[in-house]
Design an enzyme around this catalytic site. Structure first.
Site, short mmCIF file in Angstrom:
data_model
loop_
_atom_site.label_atom_id
_atom_site.label_comp_id
_atom_site.label_asym_id
_atom_site.label_seq_id
_atom_site.Cartn_x
_atom_site.Cartn_y
_atom_site.Cartn_z
CD GLU A 199 5.98 11.76 10.12
OE1 GLU A 199 6.55 10.88 10.80
OE2 GLU A 199 5.85 11.68 8.89
CB ALA A 241 8.92 4.64 6.11
CB SER A 242 5.73 6.10 9.72
OG SER A 242 5.69 7.50 9.55
CB THR A 243 0.41 5.51 8.44
OG1 THR A 243 -0.80 6.24 8.18
CG2 THR A 243 0.08 4.33 9.34
CD GLN A 244 2.96 9.69 10.97
OE1 GLN A 244 3.73 8.72 10.98
NE2 GLN A 244 2.80 10.42 9.89
N1 CTP Z 1 1.73 11.18 -6.85
C1 CTP Z 1 2.21 10.34 -5.95
C2 CTP Z 1 3.20 10.75 -5.04
C3 CTP Z 1 3.67 9.82 -4.12
N2 CTP Z 1 3.18 8.57 -4.11
C4 CTP Z 1 3.65 7.60 -3.11
O1 CTP Z 1 3.16 7.99 -1.87
C5 CTP Z 1 3.98 7.46 -0.85
C6 CTP Z 1 4.16 8.39 0.27
O2 CTP Z 1 4.63 9.59 -0.17
P1 CTP Z 1 4.98 10.72 0.89
O3 CTP Z 1 3.80 11.09 1.67
O4 CTP Z 1 5.69 11.78 0.18
O5 CTP Z 1 5.94 9.88 1.87
P2 CTP Z 1 7.28 10.30 2.59
O6 CTP Z 1 7.06 11.62 3.22
O7 CTP Z 1 8.39 10.21 1.64
O8 CTP Z 1 7.42 9.14 3.67
P3 CTP Z 1 7.42 9.20 5.27
O9 CTP Z 1 6.45 10.26 5.67
O10 CTP Z 1 6.97 7.85 5.70
O11 CTP Z 1 8.80 9.49 5.69
C7 CTP Z 1 5.27 7.02 -1.51
O12 CTP Z 1 5.26 5.63 -1.48
C8 CTP Z 1 5.14 7.50 -2.93
O13 CTP Z 1 5.67 6.54 -3.80
C9 CTP Z 1 2.20 8.20 -4.99
O14 CTP Z 1 1.76 7.04 -4.95
N3 CTP Z 1 1.73 9.08 -5.91
CA CA Z 2 5.78 12.26 5.03
#
Ligand code: CTP
Ligand code: CA
Length: 536
Positions: A199, A241-244
Protein backbone atom coordinates in the site's frame (compact mmCIF):
# COMPACT_ATOMS: atom_id res chain seq x y z
CA UNK A 1 10.40 64.03 -57.86
CA UNK A 2 12.28 61.59 -60.00
CA UNK A 3 13.49 64.44 -62.14
CA UNK A 4 14.77 66.58 -59.25
CA UNK A 5 16.68 63.55 -57.87
CA UNK A 6 18.47 63.12 -61.22
CA UNK A 7 19.32 66.77 -61.44
CA UNK A 8 21.03 66.82 -58.03
CA UNK A 9 23.13 63.76 -58.74
CA UNK A 10 25.75 64.85 -61.24
CA UNK A 11 27.62 66.72 -58.46
CA UNK A 12 27.85 63.51 -56.48
CA UNK A 13 28.75 61.52 -59.56
CA UNK A 14 32.08 63.30 -59.73
CA UNK A 15 33.08 61.97 -56.31
CA UNK A 16 33.59 58.32 -57.32
CA UNK A 17 33.67 56.18 -60.37
CA UNK A 18 31.52 53.41 -59.04
CA UNK A 19 28.66 55.68 -58.17
CA UNK A 20 28.94 57.36 -61.57
CA UNK A 21 28.67 54.02 -63.29
CA UNK A 22 25.65 53.12 -61.27
CA UNK A 23 23.97 56.31 -62.35
CA UNK A 24 24.89 55.70 -65.91
CA UNK A 25 23.17 52.32 -65.80
CA UNK A 26 19.90 53.88 -64.69
CA UNK A 27 17.25 53.80 -67.44
CA UNK A 28 16.73 57.10 -69.13
CA UNK A 29 14.03 59.26 -67.58
CA UNK A 30 11.39 59.71 -70.19
CA UNK A 31 8.56 61.22 -68.22
CA UNK A 32 6.43 58.04 -68.57
CA UNK A 33 5.96 55.59 -65.62
CA UNK A 34 9.26 53.68 -65.09
CA UNK A 35 9.20 49.92 -65.64
CA UNK A 36 10.19 47.61 -62.71
CA UNK A 37 13.84 46.66 -63.08
CA UNK A 38 14.92 43.01 -63.52
CA UNK A 39 16.71 42.52 -60.17
CA UNK A 40 13.67 43.93 -58.39
CA UNK A 41 11.45 41.49 -60.27
CA UNK A 42 13.78 38.66 -59.31
CA UNK A 43 13.65 39.76 -55.69
CA UNK A 44 9.86 39.85 -55.78
CA UNK A 45 9.72 36.35 -57.27
CA UNK A 46 12.25 35.11 -54.70
CA UNK A 47 10.27 36.68 -51.88
CA UNK A 48 7.09 35.10 -53.11
CA UNK A 49 8.72 31.68 -53.40
CA UNK A 50 10.20 32.11 -49.94
CA UNK A 51 6.80 32.94 -48.42
CA UNK A 52 5.28 29.97 -50.25
CA UNK A 53 7.98 27.62 -48.96
CA UNK A 54 7.59 28.93 -45.40
CA UNK A 55 3.80 28.43 -45.52
CA UNK A 56 4.28 24.92 -46.94
CA UNK A 57 6.77 24.07 -44.19
CA UNK A 58 4.46 25.26 -41.41
CA UNK A 59 1.42 23.55 -42.97
CA UNK A 60 3.39 20.31 -43.31
CA UNK A 61 4.60 20.48 -39.71
CA UNK A 62 1.05 21.10 -38.46
CA UNK A 63 -0.59 18.32 -40.52
CA UNK A 64 2.21 15.84 -39.78
CA UNK A 65 1.78 16.41 -36.05
CA UNK A 66 -2.00 16.19 -36.00
CA UNK A 67 -2.96 13.60 -33.35
CA UNK A 68 -3.77 10.26 -34.92
CA UNK A 69 -7.00 8.46 -34.11
CA UNK A 70 -6.26 7.22 -30.57
CA UNK A 71 -6.27 3.55 -29.66
CA UNK A 72 -7.35 3.75 -26.02
CA UNK A 73 -6.94 1.04 -23.39
CA UNK A 74 -8.74 0.86 -20.04
CA UNK A 75 -8.10 -0.63 -16.60
CA UNK A 76 -10.29 -0.81 -13.47
CA UNK A 77 -9.14 -0.93 -9.84
CA UNK A 78 -11.38 -1.19 -6.77
CA UNK A 79 -9.90 0.27 -3.58
CA UNK A 80 -11.66 -1.70 -0.84
CA UNK A 81 -10.75 0.52 2.12
CA UNK A 82 -11.77 0.11 5.75
CA UNK A 83 -14.34 2.91 5.62
CA UNK A 84 -15.58 2.57 2.02
CA UNK A 85 -14.83 1.22 -1.47
CA UNK A 86 -13.98 3.35 -4.51
CA UNK A 87 -13.89 2.12 -8.10
CA UNK A 88 -11.45 3.84 -10.44
CA UNK A 89 -11.39 3.62 -14.25
CA UNK A 90 -8.08 4.53 -15.92
CA UNK A 91 -7.31 5.04 -19.59
CA UNK A 92 -4.16 5.37 -21.70
CA UNK A 93 -3.12 5.43 -25.35
CA UNK A 94 -2.16 1.86 -26.31
CA UNK A 95 0.91 2.81 -28.32
CA UNK A 96 2.42 4.82 -25.45
CA UNK A 97 1.79 2.51 -22.52
CA UNK A 98 5.41 2.36 -21.40
CA UNK A 99 5.83 6.12 -21.26
CA UNK A 100 5.55 7.76 -17.87
CA UNK A 101 2.57 9.98 -17.03
CA UNK A 102 0.26 8.75 -19.83
CA UNK A 103 -2.30 6.83 -17.73
CA UNK A 104 -5.00 8.94 -16.15
CA UNK A 105 -8.21 8.47 -14.24
CA UNK A 106 -11.46 8.97 -16.17
CA UNK A 107 -13.97 7.89 -13.53
CA UNK A 108 -14.30 7.38 -9.80
CA UNK A 109 -17.40 5.68 -8.41
CA UNK A 110 -17.97 5.73 -4.64
CA UNK A 111 -19.64 2.54 -3.44
CA UNK A 112 -22.58 3.30 -1.15
CA UNK A 113 -22.50 1.92 2.38
CA UNK A 114 -19.75 0.28 4.41
CA UNK A 115 -16.26 -0.84 3.46
CA UNK A 116 -16.27 -4.56 2.55
CA UNK A 117 -14.84 -5.52 5.98
CA UNK A 118 -17.99 -4.04 7.53
CA UNK A 119 -20.09 -6.90 6.08
CA UNK A 120 -18.67 -9.59 8.34
CA UNK A 121 -22.19 -10.40 9.61
CA UNK A 122 -23.64 -10.77 6.11
CA UNK A 123 -20.76 -11.45 3.73
CA UNK A 124 -22.91 -11.78 0.56
CA UNK A 125 -23.82 -8.10 0.87
CA UNK A 126 -20.16 -7.15 0.41
CA UNK A 127 -20.42 -8.45 -3.18
CA UNK A 128 -23.85 -6.94 -3.85
CA UNK A 129 -22.67 -3.51 -2.66
CA UNK A 130 -20.26 -3.30 -5.64
CA UNK A 131 -22.88 -3.89 -8.34
CA UNK A 132 -23.87 -0.26 -8.87
CA UNK A 133 -20.28 0.89 -9.51
CA UNK A 134 -19.57 -2.09 -11.78
CA UNK A 135 -22.55 -0.99 -13.91
CA UNK A 136 -21.13 2.52 -14.00
CA UNK A 137 -17.79 1.13 -15.23
CA UNK A 138 -19.65 -0.67 -18.05
CA UNK A 139 -21.02 2.68 -19.18
CA UNK A 140 -17.62 4.38 -19.09
CA UNK A 141 -15.60 1.68 -20.92
CA UNK A 142 -16.74 1.20 -24.55
CA UNK A 143 -18.57 -2.13 -24.93
CA UNK A 144 -16.18 -3.62 -27.50
CA UNK A 145 -13.36 -3.24 -24.94
CA UNK A 146 -15.09 -4.81 -21.92
CA UNK A 147 -13.55 -8.25 -22.38
CA UNK A 148 -9.98 -7.02 -22.63
CA UNK A 149 -10.24 -4.50 -19.74
CA UNK A 150 -8.60 -5.86 -16.57
CA UNK A 151 -10.34 -5.40 -13.22
CA UNK A 152 -8.48 -5.70 -9.90
CA UNK A 153 -9.68 -5.39 -6.31
CA UNK A 154 -7.25 -4.59 -3.52
CA UNK A 155 -8.45 -4.60 0.07
CA UNK A 156 -6.54 -2.65 2.70
CA UNK A 157 -6.39 -2.28 6.48
CA UNK A 158 -10.05 -3.04 7.30
CA UNK A 159 -9.68 -6.48 5.71
CA UNK A 160 -6.21 -6.93 7.24
CA UNK A 161 -7.80 -6.47 10.65
CA UNK A 162 -10.76 -8.73 9.85
CA UNK A 163 -8.38 -11.39 8.61
CA UNK A 164 -6.38 -11.20 11.88
CA UNK A 165 -9.60 -11.45 13.82
CA UNK A 166 -11.34 -14.18 11.81
CA UNK A 167 -9.62 -15.58 8.74
CA UNK A 168 -12.57 -17.57 7.42
CA UNK A 169 -14.97 -14.61 7.53
CA UNK A 170 -12.40 -12.49 5.69
CA UNK A 171 -12.14 -15.24 3.02
CA UNK A 172 -15.92 -15.33 2.68
CA UNK A 173 -16.02 -11.57 2.13
CA UNK A 174 -13.35 -11.88 -0.56
CA UNK A 175 -15.27 -14.73 -2.26
CA UNK A 176 -18.43 -12.60 -2.28
CA UNK A 177 -16.72 -9.65 -3.97
CA UNK A 178 -14.96 -12.02 -6.37
CA UNK A 179 -18.35 -13.44 -7.42
CA UNK A 180 -19.63 -9.98 -8.35
CA UNK A 181 -16.46 -9.07 -10.26
CA UNK A 182 -16.39 -12.39 -12.15
CA UNK A 183 -19.98 -11.90 -13.27
CA UNK A 184 -19.09 -8.57 -14.90
CA UNK A 185 -18.06 -8.52 -18.59
CA UNK A 186 -14.55 -7.33 -17.68
CA UNK A 187 -11.37 -9.40 -17.47
CA UNK A 188 -11.26 -10.24 -13.72
CA UNK A 189 -7.67 -10.38 -12.47
CA UNK A 190 -8.10 -11.03 -8.76
CA UNK A 191 -9.40 -9.74 -5.43
CA UNK A 192 -6.91 -9.84 -2.56
CA UNK A 193 -5.77 -8.16 0.62
CA UNK A 194 -2.68 -6.09 -0.10
CA UNK A 195 0.03 -5.73 2.52
CA UNK A 196 0.81 -2.44 4.27
CA UNK A 197 4.16 -2.40 2.49
CA UNK A 198 2.49 -2.72 -0.92
CA UNK A 199 0.00 0.00 0.00
CA UNK A 200 2.85 2.37 0.89
CA UNK A 201 4.93 1.46 -2.17
CA UNK A 202 2.07 1.79 -4.69
CA UNK A 203 1.04 5.15 -3.19
CA UNK A 204 4.62 6.36 -3.68
CA UNK A 205 4.70 5.04 -7.26
CA UNK A 206 1.32 6.67 -8.03
CA UNK A 207 2.22 10.16 -6.92
CA UNK A 208 5.68 10.13 -8.49
CA UNK A 209 4.28 8.75 -11.75
CA UNK A 210 1.63 11.50 -11.79
CA UNK A 211 4.07 14.23 -10.73
CA UNK A 212 6.43 13.13 -13.52
CA UNK A 213 9.32 12.47 -11.11
CA UNK A 214 10.35 9.33 -13.02
CA UNK A 215 10.49 11.26 -16.28
CA UNK A 216 13.94 12.15 -17.55
CA UNK A 217 13.83 14.95 -20.11
CA UNK A 218 14.93 13.71 -23.57
CA UNK A 219 17.91 16.06 -23.64
CA UNK A 220 19.34 14.20 -20.63
CA UNK A 221 20.17 11.40 -23.10
CA UNK A 222 23.09 13.60 -24.09
CA UNK A 223 24.20 13.93 -20.43
CA UNK A 224 23.68 10.52 -18.84
CA UNK A 225 25.69 11.47 -15.72
CA UNK A 226 22.95 14.01 -14.82
CA UNK A 227 20.16 11.45 -14.94
CA UNK A 228 19.99 10.78 -11.23
CA UNK A 229 19.65 14.43 -10.28
CA UNK A 230 15.85 14.67 -10.13
CA UNK A 231 14.27 13.77 -6.79
CA UNK A 232 11.10 11.88 -5.98
CA UNK A 233 8.40 12.95 -3.50
CA UNK A 234 7.63 11.02 -0.36
CA UNK A 235 4.06 9.71 0.12
CA UNK A 236 1.93 10.09 3.25
CA UNK A 237 -1.38 8.19 3.23
CA UNK A 238 -3.92 8.33 6.06
CA UNK A 239 -6.79 5.86 5.88
CA UNK A 240 -9.46 4.86 8.36
CA UNK A 241 -7.52 1.87 9.74
CA UNK A 242 -3.87 2.35 8.73
CA UNK A 243 -1.42 5.06 7.75
CA UNK A 244 1.65 4.81 5.51
CA UNK A 245 4.87 6.80 5.17
CA UNK A 246 7.13 6.14 2.16
CA UNK A 247 10.16 8.06 0.85
CA UNK A 248 13.69 7.77 -0.49
CA UNK A 249 16.01 8.56 2.45
CA UNK A 250 19.48 10.04 2.15
CA UNK A 251 20.85 7.50 4.59
CA UNK A 252 21.91 4.15 3.07
CA UNK A 253 21.53 1.28 3.67
CA UNK A 254 18.10 1.34 5.33
CA UNK A 255 18.66 0.03 8.89
CA UNK A 256 15.61 -2.18 9.08
CA UNK A 257 15.09 -4.73 6.33
CA UNK A 258 11.32 -4.90 6.73
CA UNK A 259 11.08 -1.19 5.92
CA UNK A 260 13.29 -1.36 2.88
CA UNK A 261 12.19 -1.76 -0.74
CA UNK A 262 14.21 -1.70 -3.91
CA UNK A 263 12.87 -0.65 -7.30
CA UNK A 264 14.41 -0.23 -10.70
CA UNK A 265 12.17 2.05 -12.74
CA UNK A 266 12.89 3.60 -16.14
CA UNK A 267 16.56 2.69 -15.81
CA UNK A 268 17.09 4.12 -12.33
CA UNK A 269 17.48 2.44 -8.92
CA UNK A 270 15.43 3.55 -5.93
CA UNK A 271 15.99 2.44 -2.34
CA UNK A 272 12.73 3.26 -0.67
CA UNK A 273 11.80 3.37 3.03
CA UNK A 274 8.19 2.46 3.84
CA UNK A 275 6.12 1.69 6.91
CA UNK A 276 2.43 1.05 7.39
CA UNK A 277 1.03 1.54 10.90
CA UNK A 278 -1.94 -0.77 11.29
CA UNK A 279 -4.47 0.71 13.79
CA UNK A 280 -3.18 4.27 13.23
CA UNK A 281 -5.67 5.23 10.51
CA UNK A 282 -7.93 7.97 11.82
CA UNK A 283 -10.91 5.78 12.84
CA UNK A 284 -8.79 3.18 14.61
CA UNK A 285 -6.64 5.89 16.22
CA UNK A 286 -9.81 7.38 17.71
CA UNK A 287 -10.69 3.96 19.12
CA UNK A 288 -7.19 3.60 20.57
CA UNK A 289 -7.52 7.03 22.19
CA UNK A 290 -10.99 6.30 23.61
CA UNK A 291 -9.83 2.94 24.96
CA UNK A 292 -6.89 4.67 26.62
CA UNK A 293 -9.17 7.41 28.07
CA UNK A 294 -11.58 4.78 29.38
CA UNK A 295 -8.90 3.44 31.69
CA UNK A 296 -9.33 6.55 33.83
CA UNK A 297 -13.16 6.67 34.04
CA UNK A 298 -15.17 4.96 36.71
CA UNK A 299 -18.69 5.19 35.30
CA UNK A 300 -18.37 5.28 31.52
CA UNK A 301 -18.85 9.00 31.07
CA UNK A 302 -16.02 10.82 29.41
CA UNK A 303 -15.34 14.54 28.98
CA UNK A 304 -13.54 14.44 25.63
CA UNK A 305 -11.38 17.44 24.61
CA UNK A 306 -11.25 16.19 20.97
CA UNK A 307 -14.96 16.92 20.32
CA UNK A 308 -16.79 20.25 20.17
CA UNK A 309 -18.36 21.69 23.33
CA UNK A 310 -21.98 20.53 23.41
CA UNK A 311 -21.32 17.37 21.36
CA UNK A 312 -22.67 14.10 22.77
CA UNK A 313 -22.10 10.52 21.59
CA UNK A 314 -23.11 7.22 23.14
CA UNK A 315 -21.15 4.13 22.13
CA UNK A 316 -21.37 0.48 23.08
CA UNK A 317 -18.20 -0.61 24.83
CA UNK A 318 -18.39 -3.90 22.92
CA UNK A 319 -18.20 -2.00 19.58
CA UNK A 320 -15.03 -0.36 20.76
CA UNK A 321 -13.38 -3.69 21.47
CA UNK A 322 -14.28 -5.57 18.32
CA UNK A 323 -10.91 -5.70 16.63
CA UNK A 324 -7.30 -6.62 17.30
CA UNK A 325 -6.20 -2.96 17.65
CA UNK A 326 -7.56 -2.90 21.19
CA UNK A 327 -6.35 -6.15 22.64
CA UNK A 328 -7.96 -6.47 26.05
CA UNK A 329 -9.54 -4.54 28.87
CA UNK A 330 -13.24 -4.91 28.06
CA UNK A 331 -13.78 -7.53 30.70
CA UNK A 332 -12.51 -5.34 33.48
CA UNK A 333 -14.92 -2.47 32.75
CA UNK A 334 -17.97 -2.28 35.02
CA UNK A 335 -20.15 -0.48 32.39
CA UNK A 336 -21.46 -1.38 28.92
CA UNK A 337 -21.85 2.07 27.36
CA UNK A 338 -19.59 5.04 26.90
CA UNK A 339 -21.16 8.51 27.23
CA UNK A 340 -18.89 10.92 25.49
CA UNK A 341 -19.26 14.66 25.98
CA UNK A 342 -17.11 17.12 24.05
CA UNK A 343 -15.36 20.13 25.57
CA UNK A 344 -13.25 21.27 22.59
CA UNK A 345 -9.85 21.76 24.18
CA UNK A 346 -7.13 21.36 21.57
CA UNK A 347 -4.16 21.29 23.97
CA UNK A 348 -5.73 18.59 26.12
CA UNK A 349 -6.82 16.67 23.04
CA UNK A 350 -3.21 16.59 21.88
CA UNK A 351 -2.12 15.28 25.25
CA UNK A 352 -4.63 12.43 25.16
CA UNK A 353 -3.65 11.55 21.59
CA UNK A 354 0.03 11.56 22.55
CA UNK A 355 -0.66 8.59 24.82
CA UNK A 356 -1.28 6.28 21.85
CA UNK A 357 2.27 6.83 20.59
CA UNK A 358 4.79 4.79 22.54
CA UNK A 359 8.18 6.49 22.56
CA UNK A 360 9.74 4.45 25.34
CA UNK A 361 12.05 2.30 23.22
CA UNK A 362 13.91 2.47 19.90
CA UNK A 363 16.24 -0.33 18.77
CA UNK A 364 17.51 1.79 15.81
CA UNK A 365 19.40 5.05 15.37
CA UNK A 366 16.06 6.87 15.10
CA UNK A 367 12.38 5.90 15.39
CA UNK A 368 8.94 7.29 14.68
CA UNK A 369 7.01 5.60 17.52
CA UNK A 370 6.27 2.09 18.86
CA UNK A 371 9.94 1.17 18.23
CA UNK A 372 9.58 1.51 14.45
CA UNK A 373 12.62 2.65 12.48
CA UNK A 374 12.35 6.03 10.71
CA UNK A 375 15.35 7.52 8.86
CA UNK A 376 15.76 11.33 8.75
CA UNK A 377 13.02 12.87 6.61
CA UNK A 378 14.17 13.73 3.12
CA UNK A 379 12.73 15.90 0.31
CA UNK A 380 9.19 16.92 -0.51
CA UNK A 381 6.13 14.93 0.63
CA UNK A 382 2.67 14.54 -0.84
CA UNK A 383 -0.01 13.85 1.81
CA UNK A 384 -3.29 12.40 0.56
CA UNK A 385 -6.50 10.47 1.50
CA UNK A 386 -7.69 11.59 4.95
CA UNK A 387 -4.66 13.90 5.34
CA UNK A 388 -6.17 15.83 2.43
CA UNK A 389 -9.89 15.44 3.30
CA UNK A 390 -9.37 16.85 6.79
CA UNK A 391 -6.87 19.60 5.97
CA UNK A 392 -8.98 20.63 2.99
CA UNK A 393 -12.07 20.94 5.19
CA UNK A 394 -10.05 23.16 7.56
CA UNK A 395 -8.88 25.33 4.61
CA UNK A 396 -5.28 24.36 5.29
CA UNK A 397 -4.41 23.19 1.78
CA UNK A 398 -3.17 25.76 -0.70
CA UNK A 399 -1.91 25.20 -4.22
CA UNK A 400 1.03 27.58 -3.81
CA UNK A 401 3.01 27.73 -0.58
CA UNK A 402 2.13 25.32 2.26
CA UNK A 403 0.33 26.77 5.30
CA UNK A 404 2.81 27.23 8.19
CA UNK A 405 2.63 24.77 11.08
CA UNK A 406 1.74 27.42 13.68
CA UNK A 407 -1.12 28.67 11.49
CA UNK A 408 -2.37 25.08 11.04
CA UNK A 409 -2.21 24.59 14.82
CA UNK A 410 -4.12 27.78 15.63
CA UNK A 411 -6.78 26.96 13.00
CA UNK A 412 -7.43 23.51 14.50
CA UNK A 413 -7.39 24.99 18.00
CA UNK A 414 -10.02 27.59 17.07
CA UNK A 415 -12.16 25.02 15.25
CA UNK A 416 -12.17 22.63 18.21
CA UNK A 417 -13.33 25.35 20.59
CA UNK A 418 -16.43 26.18 18.53
CA UNK A 419 -19.75 24.94 19.94
CA UNK A 420 -21.15 21.89 18.15
CA UNK A 421 -24.54 23.49 17.37
CA UNK A 422 -22.74 26.36 15.59
CA UNK A 423 -20.51 24.01 13.53
CA UNK A 424 -23.50 21.86 12.60
CA UNK A 425 -25.49 24.89 11.49
CA UNK A 426 -22.61 26.17 9.35
CA UNK A 427 -22.02 22.87 7.51
CA UNK A 428 -25.47 21.27 7.17
CA UNK A 429 -24.45 19.27 4.06
CA UNK A 430 -21.43 17.49 5.55
CA UNK A 431 -22.03 13.99 6.95
CA UNK A 432 -22.31 14.21 10.74
CA UNK A 433 -19.80 11.38 11.19
CA UNK A 434 -17.12 13.35 9.27
CA UNK A 435 -18.03 16.76 10.69
CA UNK A 436 -18.08 15.72 14.32
CA UNK A 437 -14.61 14.17 13.96
CA UNK A 438 -12.74 16.95 12.11
CA UNK A 439 -11.53 18.40 15.44
CA UNK A 440 -10.10 15.03 16.51
CA UNK A 441 -8.83 14.31 12.99
CA UNK A 442 -7.08 17.69 12.62
CA UNK A 443 -5.42 17.27 16.02
CA UNK A 444 -4.46 13.66 15.26
CA UNK A 445 -2.89 14.68 11.93
CA UNK A 446 -0.80 17.36 13.66
CA UNK A 447 0.28 14.90 16.40
CA UNK A 448 1.15 12.15 13.92
CA UNK A 449 3.09 14.40 11.56
CA UNK A 450 4.81 16.57 14.17
CA UNK A 451 5.40 14.20 17.10
CA UNK A 452 5.14 10.85 15.32
CA UNK A 453 7.25 11.55 12.23
CA UNK A 454 9.08 14.75 13.21
CA UNK A 455 7.67 17.22 10.67
CA UNK A 456 8.48 20.21 12.85
CA UNK A 457 8.38 23.87 11.69
CA UNK A 458 10.82 23.68 8.76
CA UNK A 459 10.13 20.12 7.63
CA UNK A 460 6.40 20.83 7.77
CA UNK A 461 6.85 23.23 4.84
CA UNK A 462 7.86 20.29 2.63
CA UNK A 463 4.38 18.71 2.91
CA UNK A 464 1.90 19.34 0.13
CA UNK A 465 -1.64 18.13 0.83
CA UNK A 466 -2.88 16.54 -2.39
CA UNK A 467 -6.38 15.46 -3.40
CA UNK A 468 -5.82 14.98 -7.10
CA UNK A 469 -2.84 15.25 -9.38
CA UNK A 470 -4.23 16.32 -12.75
CA UNK A 471 -7.43 14.33 -13.20
CA UNK A 472 -6.27 11.39 -11.05
CA UNK A 473 -6.84 10.88 -7.33
CA UNK A 474 -3.70 10.47 -5.24
CA UNK A 475 -3.74 6.95 -3.74
CA UNK A 476 -2.26 3.48 -4.18
CA UNK A 477 -4.59 2.17 -6.93
CA UNK A 478 -2.87 3.61 -10.01
CA UNK A 479 0.56 2.33 -8.88
CA UNK A 480 -1.00 -1.10 -8.26
CA UNK A 481 -2.43 -1.27 -11.77
CA UNK A 482 0.77 0.07 -13.40
CA UNK A 483 2.71 -2.68 -11.66
CA UNK A 484 0.30 -5.52 -12.45
CA UNK A 485 0.00 -4.57 -16.11
CA UNK A 486 3.80 -4.18 -16.41
CA UNK A 487 3.39 -0.61 -17.52
CA UNK A 488 6.46 0.62 -15.64
CA UNK A 489 9.54 -0.83 -17.33
CA UNK A 490 12.72 -1.43 -15.35
CA UNK A 491 14.78 0.03 -18.17
CA UNK A 492 14.16 3.33 -19.86
CA UNK A 493 12.49 2.70 -23.24
CA UNK A 494 14.69 4.02 -26.08
CA UNK A 495 13.55 7.53 -26.94
CA UNK A 496 14.73 10.21 -29.30
CA UNK A 497 16.22 13.30 -27.67
CA UNK A 498 13.42 15.50 -29.03
CA UNK A 499 9.72 14.96 -29.58
CA UNK A 500 8.63 14.91 -33.23
CA UNK A 501 6.96 18.33 -32.95
CA UNK A 502 10.06 19.91 -31.34
CA UNK A 503 12.21 18.30 -34.03
CA UNK A 504 10.12 19.74 -36.89
CA UNK A 505 9.90 23.15 -35.21
CA UNK A 506 13.64 23.26 -34.66
CA UNK A 507 14.38 22.17 -38.23
CA UNK A 508 12.12 24.94 -39.61
CA UNK A 509 13.70 27.51 -37.31
CA UNK A 510 17.26 26.49 -38.19
CA UNK A 511 16.44 26.48 -41.93
CA UNK A 512 15.03 30.01 -41.65
CA UNK A 513 18.12 31.20 -39.76
CA UNK A 514 20.38 29.62 -42.41
CA UNK A 515 18.45 31.25 -45.27
CA UNK A 516 18.53 34.61 -43.47
CA UNK A 517 22.29 34.35 -42.90
CA UNK A 518 22.93 33.37 -46.52
CA UNK A 519 20.75 36.20 -47.80
CA UNK A 520 22.45 38.75 -45.56
CA UNK A 521 25.91 37.57 -46.57
CA UNK A 522 24.96 37.78 -50.21
CA UNK A 523 23.59 41.27 -49.75
CA UNK A 524 26.67 42.41 -47.84
CA UNK A 525 29.30 41.05 -50.21
CA UNK A 526 27.62 41.33 -53.60
CA UNK A 527 25.49 44.43 -53.15
CA UNK A 528 22.99 43.99 -55.96
CA UNK A 529 22.83 47.10 -58.11
CA UNK A 530 19.20 47.79 -57.35
CA UNK A 531 20.10 48.18 -53.65
CA UNK A 532 23.33 50.13 -54.11
CA UNK A 533 21.48 53.28 -55.10
CA UNK A 534 19.32 53.21 -52.00
CA UNK A 535 22.24 52.41 -49.71
CA UNK A 536 24.32 55.49 -50.58
N1 CTP B 1 -14.66 13.87 3.04
C1 CTP B 1 -14.19 12.94 3.88
C2 CTP B 1 -13.99 11.63 3.44
C3 CTP B 1 -13.51 10.70 4.35
N2 CTP B 1 -13.25 11.07 5.61
C4 CTP B 1 -12.70 10.11 6.58
O1 CTP B 1 -11.39 9.82 6.20
C5 CTP B 1 -11.01 8.55 6.71
C6 CTP B 1 -10.18 7.80 5.77
O2 CTP B 1 -10.79 7.67 4.56
P1 CTP B 1 -10.10 6.82 3.42
O3 CTP B 1 -8.78 7.36 3.08
O4 CTP B 1 -11.07 6.65 2.34
O5 CTP B 1 -9.84 5.45 4.24
P2 CTP B 1 -9.99 3.95 3.78
O6 CTP B 1 -9.32 3.80 2.47
O7 CTP B 1 -11.40 3.56 3.85
O8 CTP B 1 -9.20 3.20 4.94
P3 CTP B 1 -7.87 2.30 4.88
O9 CTP B 1 -6.97 2.90 3.85
O10 CTP B 1 -7.28 2.40 6.24
O11 CTP B 1 -8.29 0.93 4.55
C7 CTP B 1 -12.30 7.85 7.11
O12 CTP B 1 -12.29 7.81 8.50
C8 CTP B 1 -13.39 8.76 6.64
O13 CTP B 1 -14.42 8.80 7.59
C9 CTP B 1 -13.43 12.37 6.01
O14 CTP B 1 -13.17 12.68 7.18
N3 CTP B 1 -13.91 13.30 5.14
CA1 CA C 1 -7.10 3.86 1.86
Amino acid sequence: MHLSLSSSEPAEAEKGGERTLALMDEPKVTGTKPRTSWPRKALLILGFLFALAAIALVAMAVSQNKPLQKNIKYGIVLDAGSSHTNLYVYEWPAEKENDTGVVHQVEVCKVEGLGISGYSQDTEKAGLSLQHCMKRAQEVVPEQQHRETPVYLGATAGMRLLSLQNRSIADRVLSAVEKTLRSSPFNFQGARIISGQEEGAYGWITINYLLGSFKQPGWLNFLPHLRSSRGTSGALDLGGASTQITFVPDQEPIESQENSLHFRLYGKNYNVYTHSFLCYGKDQALRLKLASDLQSTQNGSLLDPCFHPGYLRIMNISDLYTNPCIANGEQQLPFTQLHLQGNGDYQRCRMTIQKIFNNSHCPYSSCSFNGIFLPPLQGEFGAFSAFYFVMNFLNLTTEKSPVALDKATSTVERFCSRPWHEVKAEFPKIKEKYLSEYCFSGTYILSLLENGYGFTMEKWQSIQFLGKIGSSDAGWTLGYMLNLTNMIPAEKPPTRPLSHASYVGLMVFCSLVLVAVLLLSWLTFHKPKCLQKGLI
